[in-house]
Write a protein that holds these residues in place. Structure first.
Motif, PDB file in Angstrom:
ATOM      1  N   ARG A 169      58.728  31.756  -4.780  1.00  0.00           N
ATOM      2  CA  ARG A 169      57.938  32.368  -3.717  1.00  0.00           C
ATOM      3  C   ARG A 169      58.707  33.443  -2.953  1.00  0.00           C
ATOM      4  O   ARG A 169      58.118  34.298  -2.337  1.00  0.00           O
ATOM      5  N   ARG A 170      60.031  33.409  -2.979  1.00  0.00           N
ATOM      6  CA  ARG A 170      60.827  34.392  -2.246  1.00  0.00           C
ATOM      7  C   ARG A 170      61.166  35.615  -3.084  1.00  0.00           C
ATOM      8  O   ARG A 170      62.045  36.384  -2.740  1.00  0.00           O
ATOM      9  N   THR A 171      60.499  35.808  -4.179  1.00  0.00           N
ATOM     10  CA  THR A 171      60.716  36.981  -5.023  1.00  0.00           C
ATOM     11  C   THR A 171      60.302  38.231  -4.260  1.00  0.00           C
ATOM     12  O   THR A 171      59.247  38.267  -3.638  1.00  0.00           O
ATOM     13  N   THR A 172      61.116  39.251  -4.324  1.00  0.00           N
ATOM     14  CA  THR A 172      60.808  40.490  -3.616  1.00  0.00           C
ATOM     15  C   THR A 172      59.911  41.376  -4.484  1.00  0.00           C
ATOM     16  O   THR A 172      59.816  41.199  -5.698  1.00  0.00           O
ATOM     17  N   GLY A 173      59.276  42.338  -3.837  1.00  0.00           N
ATOM     18  CA  GLY A 173      58.435  43.287  -4.552  1.00  0.00           C
ATOM     19  C   GLY A 173      59.227  44.102  -5.550  1.00  0.00           C
ATOM     20  O   GLY A 173      58.747  44.418  -6.634  1.00  0.00           O
TER      21      GLY A 173
END
Length: 184
Positions: A80-84
C-alpha cells in the motif's frame, strides 16, 4: 458528465415514426414510457443527422491497458505504500504519475496519509481488554496514583515524514486490509 443509458435502435425508430405521424413529445413519452426530454433529444438528433444511432464519443484512448491497470491494482493491494513513481517504473510505458493516480481512483482507491502509529495486533487488543476487565471495579483514588506514559519515536537521521498509502475509504481502520503495508 457521465455517460447516460442509451436507447436501443428499435425504440429510437419508434419515437421518430410516431413523431412523423404527428404525435407530440409528451404523448410519445407516455406511450413508450420514456422521458419527454429523451424523446425530444432523439427527435432533434434525427432532424439534424437523419439517423437515430449514437455517434462515437470524443475523448482520448486510455494510456494504461486493462492488464496494466490490474498489475497496478495488484501491486498496490500488496504494498500500500508504493509510490506513484515506483508504479510508473513498473508499468514500462511512459505515463505520468497523475495517470497512475487517476487509474487507482477509477478503481475505488484514494491516496491518504498513513497513520503514524501502526494498528494494534490481536495480542495487544487482548492485553488491553484483559487490563480493562481486571481493573473494571477499581476506585478513582487508585487510578489517580497511576502515572501514564506515552512512547515517542524520534528520528535524528532518516525519513521522518508522512507517507502516503492507497486504500478504499472504508478500509482506514480495518486491521486486515493493510497487513502487507506495515512490512515496508
Amino acid at each position: 458528465m457521465t455517460k447516460t443509458r442509451e436507447l436501443c435502435k428499435d425504440i429510437s425508430d419508434k419515437i421518430v415514426d410516431l413523431h412523423k405521424a404527428g404525435m407530440v413529445y409528451r404523448t410519445i413519452s407516455k406511450l413508450l414510457g420514456e422521458k419527454a426530454t429523451t424523446v425530444g433529444s432523439i427527435i432533434r438528433k434525427w432532424k439534424k443527422f437523419k439517423m437515430t444511432v449514437s455517434l462515437p464519443r470524443s475523448g482520448a484512448p486510455c494510456k494504461i491497458s486493462p492488464r496494466g491497470a490490474s498489475m497496478i491494482m495488484r501491486r498496490v493491494r500488496y504494498q500500500r505504500r508504493t509510490t506513484g513513481q515506483d508504479l510508473v517504473n513498473d508499468l514500462g510505458t511512459t505515463v505520468s504519475k497523475k495517470t497512475i493516480s487517476n487509474t487507482l481512483c477509477r478503481h475505488g482507491l484514494k491516496s491518504c496519509n498513513a497513520h503514524k502509529v501502526p494498528l494494534l495486533k490481536p495480542a495487544h487488543v487482548q492485553a488491553c481488554l484483559k487490563f480493562a476487565n481486571d481493573h473494571l471495579d477499581d476506585l478513582e483514588e487508585e487510578w489517580e496514583k497511576l502515572m501514564w506514559s506515552d512512547e515517542t519515536k524520534i528520528e535524528l537521521f532518516g525519513l521522518n515524514s508522512t507517507r502516503c498509502v492507497w486504500r478504499k475509504k472504508k478500509d482506514e481502520y480495518n486491521p486486515w486490509s493493510g497487513q502487507a503495508s506495515h512490512q515496508t
